[in-house]
Scaffold this motif. Structure first.
Motif, mmCIF file in Angstrom:
data_model
loop_
_atom_site.group_PDB
_atom_site.id
_atom_site.type_symbol
_atom_site.label_atom_id
_atom_site.label_comp_id
_atom_site.label_asym_id
_atom_site.label_seq_id
_atom_site.Cartn_x
_atom_site.Cartn_y
_atom_site.Cartn_z
ATOM 1 N N PHE B 43 -31.635 17.342 36.701
ATOM 2 C CA PHE B 43 -31.869 16.478 37.868
ATOM 3 C C PHE B 43 -33.369 16.249 38.065
ATOM 4 C CE2 PHE B 43 -32.933 16.501 42.404
ATOM 5 C CZ PHE B 43 -32.275 15.367 42.841
ATOM 6 N N LEU B 44 -34.125 17.359 37.987
ATOM 7 C CA LEU B 44 -35.572 17.291 38.192
ATOM 8 C C LEU B 44 -36.241 16.381 37.165
ATOM 9 C CD1 LEU B 44 -37.097 18.808 40.380
ATOM 10 C CD2 LEU B 44 -37.780 20.487 38.658
ATOM 11 N N SER B 45 -35.745 16.461 35.908
ATOM 12 C CA SER B 45 -36.401 15.724 34.836
ATOM 13 C C SER B 45 -36.273 14.213 35.036
ATOM 14 C CB SER B 45 -35.834 16.140 33.487
ATOM 15 O OG SER B 45 -34.540 15.605 33.314
ATOM 16 N N PHE B 46 -35.276 13.804 35.831
ATOM 17 C CA PHE B 46 -35.101 12.358 36.087
ATOM 18 C C PHE B 46 -35.818 11.890 37.349
ATOM 19 C CE2 PHE B 46 -31.269 13.049 33.349
ATOM 20 C CZ PHE B 46 -31.730 12.267 32.302
ATOM 21 N N HIS B 47 -36.590 12.781 37.946
ATOM 22 C CA HIS B 47 -37.375 12.407 39.125
ATOM 23 C C HIS B 47 -38.840 12.681 38.859
ATOM 24 C CE1 HIS B 47 -33.340 12.584 40.775
ATOM 25 N NE2 HIS B 47 -33.790 11.759 41.724
ATOM 26 N N PRO B 48 -39.451 11.862 38.011
ATOM 27 C CA PRO B 48 -40.830 12.125 37.608
ATOM 28 C C PRO B 48 -41.805 11.885 38.756
ATOM 29 C CG PRO B 48 -40.100 10.030 36.739
ATOM 30 C CD PRO B 48 -38.909 10.647 37.388
ATOM 31 N N LYS B 50 -44.457 10.076 38.685
ATOM 32 C CA LYS B 50 -44.631 8.631 38.799
ATOM 33 C C LYS B 50 -43.809 7.926 37.733
ATOM 34 C CE LYS B 50 -49.163 8.947 36.439
ATOM 35 N NZ LYS B 50 -49.512 10.359 36.439
ATOM 36 N N THR B 53 -36.823 6.437 36.307
ATOM 37 C CA THR B 53 -35.978 7.595 36.021
ATOM 38 C C THR B 53 -36.324 8.246 34.677
ATOM 39 O OG1 THR B 53 -34.272 6.381 37.176
ATOM 40 C CG2 THR B 53 -33.582 8.356 35.987
ATOM 41 N N ASN B 56 -40.458 10.372 32.256
ATOM 42 C CA ASN B 56 -40.870 11.591 31.557
ATOM 43 C C ASN B 56 -40.531 11.525 30.087
ATOM 44 O OD1 ASN B 56 -42.052 13.035 33.614
ATOM 45 N ND2 ASN B 56 -40.078 13.806 34.355
ATOM 46 N N SER B 256 -41.396 18.317 36.937
ATOM 47 C CA SER B 256 -40.459 17.314 36.445
ATOM 48 C C SER B 256 -40.640 17.099 34.948
ATOM 49 C CB SER B 256 -40.681 16.018 37.219
ATOM 50 O OG SER B 256 -39.907 15.006 36.658
#
Lengths: 354, 293
Positions: B43-48, B50, B53, B56, B256
């Protein structure tokens, strides 16, 4: 049938020995096996019979003695150099190979042409009556069939000698009888020599041309099945051959007519190596039967029905327990008089190593 | 009443009864310590910090400084894993015949229990330019200058072999000893020499186990971190993927991005493990004994 044993005259074991440190498993065994002979190595567990077989196979090195195949000394070769067939107690089929590839493995190792391998594997399958099962894995066939594959695999390379390590011990009683006659039939067809290890005297008696009785790593007697059955050379061989009544007694008379006093009675017997004085008497249960004027009075403890007759245990008046056979039902507590024919009462020296 | 019995019977028929409840602690444990952190990281990785989605992931695969860490890590992990497995087979074949197996296996377990950091510290002293290893070789006149075994590829390589081998070996040993010795004897009786017995009998039966060993050893080597930092050149030749994740998290405080790198790392491992398991599916599976035992 083109599968046949390679030609040779005889296999000689010359005083072969094997020890494991202080434990002597085999002590100076000598034996000459003729081509075509079926030899059973018989003995109780721990007698050295499996060690002897493994030494013959080359799976265990000897610590003394020599093995000769005609004029060739073979005990210095590894198992892969001897060319013997072996049927293992657990069959040791390669679980990842089909029945066909299992049987063909030895030929494949000899780098035979593919067509020849295929042909001989088919012949071997037919010989053990498994035609059509060749593509299955060992795990997909029954124990009896696995046994047949193991035999086919051992004989397809046409070994001069086939070694069998209690091959029937994992089968049920009916299959065991069936495979027993199969083994004898195949042995006869191939003309190879077979050395067969067993602790089952019935198997040894029915299969072998000669039986070698081993005990504590030593040969106790070598002889034809009839000899071992009727006239064991010593009391301990007798005990192993089914003479369940082994009784210490006093003998009187001379070698022509020896009588023994045992279990409160007096029996006429046959001297094997015993003479007047303290002796060991051996009688098979089936030879000790009720008779109205039998010399031994006893009381039945148990008796079990075996189909045609009854086998039981009785206690003589002096406390000796006797194994006997009866032709009619006898119940516990019944009083009997037992007798045995003189030629079936074997008398041995009392000091025979027991 | 009859309804309740009906449900129970139906569950029992599917192999579920009161005892099935005993899996609950394990399930909770896995949920709390594996599934939740994994999903949270995903989940975190898709909320960079800046970008969109997938920002990153796009950044990772467009920056050579980042995406090359995959190659660097594989370049370490794959040779080390293969070397460990290949070495462990002959050693295991020999050790299974030993009587004092326990003692040897105990000695081999020690490096596992010590952990990679302690082993790395030891190697720093031992393999350094003034360490025993070089001093002995120089005193013996075999080399003139100390071998450079630290702060480069070989330092990490050696440390991975030392910490990875016991693990690989113990797994291999258990597979090797699981093969019924009478199968090899049967092979020998049929004229197969040692090499042919290994090729036709042992190797096919070992293949499934060796694949598992490869997969587990690979995963262990792929997540290398302490020794890459301590014994390697973390800025260059041994900049492995876990270092990239560490830097993202604790030097740039970009959790992220770190999560995204961890996900990529997991994906590479899963890809290789799945490939190995698919390959294993082709091999023979079944008991490694030759009949009734």
């Amino acid at each position: 049938m083109t599968i046949a044993s390679r030609d040779f005259r005889e296999l000689r074991l010359e005083e072969i020995s094997r020890d494991f440190g202080v434990l002597i498993a085999l002590s100076k065994i000598s034996l000459t096996v003729q081509r075509g002979e079926f030899i059973a190595l018989l003995g109780p567990s721990g007698c050295g019979k499996s060690t002897a077989l493994n030494c013959l196979a080359g799976l265990l090195p000897l610590t003394g003695g020599a093995i000769w195949l005609d004029e060739k000394r073979i005990d210095t070769l590894g198992p892969e150099g001897r060319g013997f067939g072996m049927v293992f107690q657990n069959y040791a089929l390669f679980p990842h190979m089909s029945v066909r590839r299992n049987i063909g493995f030895g030929l494949q190792m000899q780098k035979r042409p593919r067509a020849e391998i295929a042909k001989r594997v088919e012949e071997a399958l037919a010989l053990v009556r498994l035609t059509g099962q060749g593509d299955k894995l060992p795990g997909q066939i029954s124990g009896g069939q696995q046994q047949r594959v193991a035999i086919a695999r051992a004989i397809v390379v046409e070994p001069p000698l086939v070694l069998m390590d209690e091959p029937l011990s994992n089968l049920d009683a009916k299959l065991r009888l069936e495979m027993r006659s199969e083994i004898r039939r195949i042995h006869g067809l191939l003309g190879c020599s077979t050395i067969y290890v067993t602790h089952d005297q019935d198997e040894a008696l029915s299969l072998a041309d000669r039986i070698v009785v081993l005990r504590d790593g030593q040969v106790r007697q070598i002889g034809a099945p009839e000899t071992l059955y009727m006239r064991p050379a010593s009391a301990d061989v007798a005990e192993f051959m089914g003479y369940r009544n082994i009784i210490a007694a006093q003998a009187s008379g001379n070698a022509a007519g020896l009588s023994v006093a045992l279990a409160g009675g007096s029996l006429l017997g046959t001297a094997v190596d015993g003479a007047a004085g303290p002796v060991t008497v051996a009688i098979r249960p089936e030879d000790l039967t009720p008779s109205p004027d039998g010399p031994i009075a006893a009381e039945v403890i148990t008796a079990e029905y075996r189909g045609r007759d009854f086998y039981g245990v009785a206690r003589a008046d002096d406390g000796t327990e006797l194994y006997f056979r009866a032709f009619e039902r006898v119940g516990p507590g019944a009083r009997l008089r037992l007798a045995a024919p003189a030629e079936r009462v074997l008398i041995y020296r009392a000091d025979a190593r027991r | 009443m009859s309804d309740r019995i009906g449900v129970r019977l139906r569950l029992a028929r599917r192999g579920m009864d009161g005892l099935t409840l005993l899996v609950l602690p394990a399930v909770l444990f896995i949920l709390a310590l594996f599934v939740y952190p994994f999903l949270y990281g995903l989940f975190l990785s898709f909320h960079p910090m800046k970008g969109g989605t997938f920002a990153n992931y796009i950044r990772f695969f467009s920056d050579p400084f980042l995406y090359e860490t995959i190659g660097t890590t594989l370049w370490l992990a794959v040779p080390v894993t293969i070397l460990n497995v290949v070495l462990s087979i002959p050693v295991a074949m020999r050790v299974r015949l030993l009587r004092r197996q326990k003692l040897l296996t105990t000695i081999l377990v020690v490096p596992i229990t010590l952990g990679t950091v302690l082993v790395a510290e030891g190697l720093l002293n031992y393999l350094g330019p003034r360490g025993w290893f070089n001093r002995v070789l120089m005193a013996a006149g075999i080399i003139d200058h100390p071998l450079m075994l630290l702060h480069n590829y070989w330092g990490v390589f050696l440390s991975l072999v030392i910490t990875g081998f016991p693990f690989t070996f113990l797994l291999t040993l258990s597979y090797v000893t699981g093969i019924d010795p009478s199968l090899e004897q049967a092979g020998a009786m049929l004229g197969a020499r040692a090499r042919a017995r290994f090729r036709h009998i042992l190797l096919p039966l070992l293949t499934p186990g060796l694949t598992i060993t490869l997969a587990l050893s690979f995963v262990q080597a792929f997540s290398v971190f302490p020794s890459a930092v301590l014994l390697g050149a973390p800025a260059g030749p041994t900049r492995v993927i876990s270092i990239a994740a560490y830097q993202a998290a604790y030097e740039q405080y970009d959790y992220s991005m770190a999560s995204a790198i961890a996900m990529i790392m997991a994906a590479v491992q899963v890809l290789i493990v799945v490939a190995l398991l698919v390959a294993k599916g082709i091999a023979y599976r079944g008991p490694a004994s030759g009949g009734k035992g």
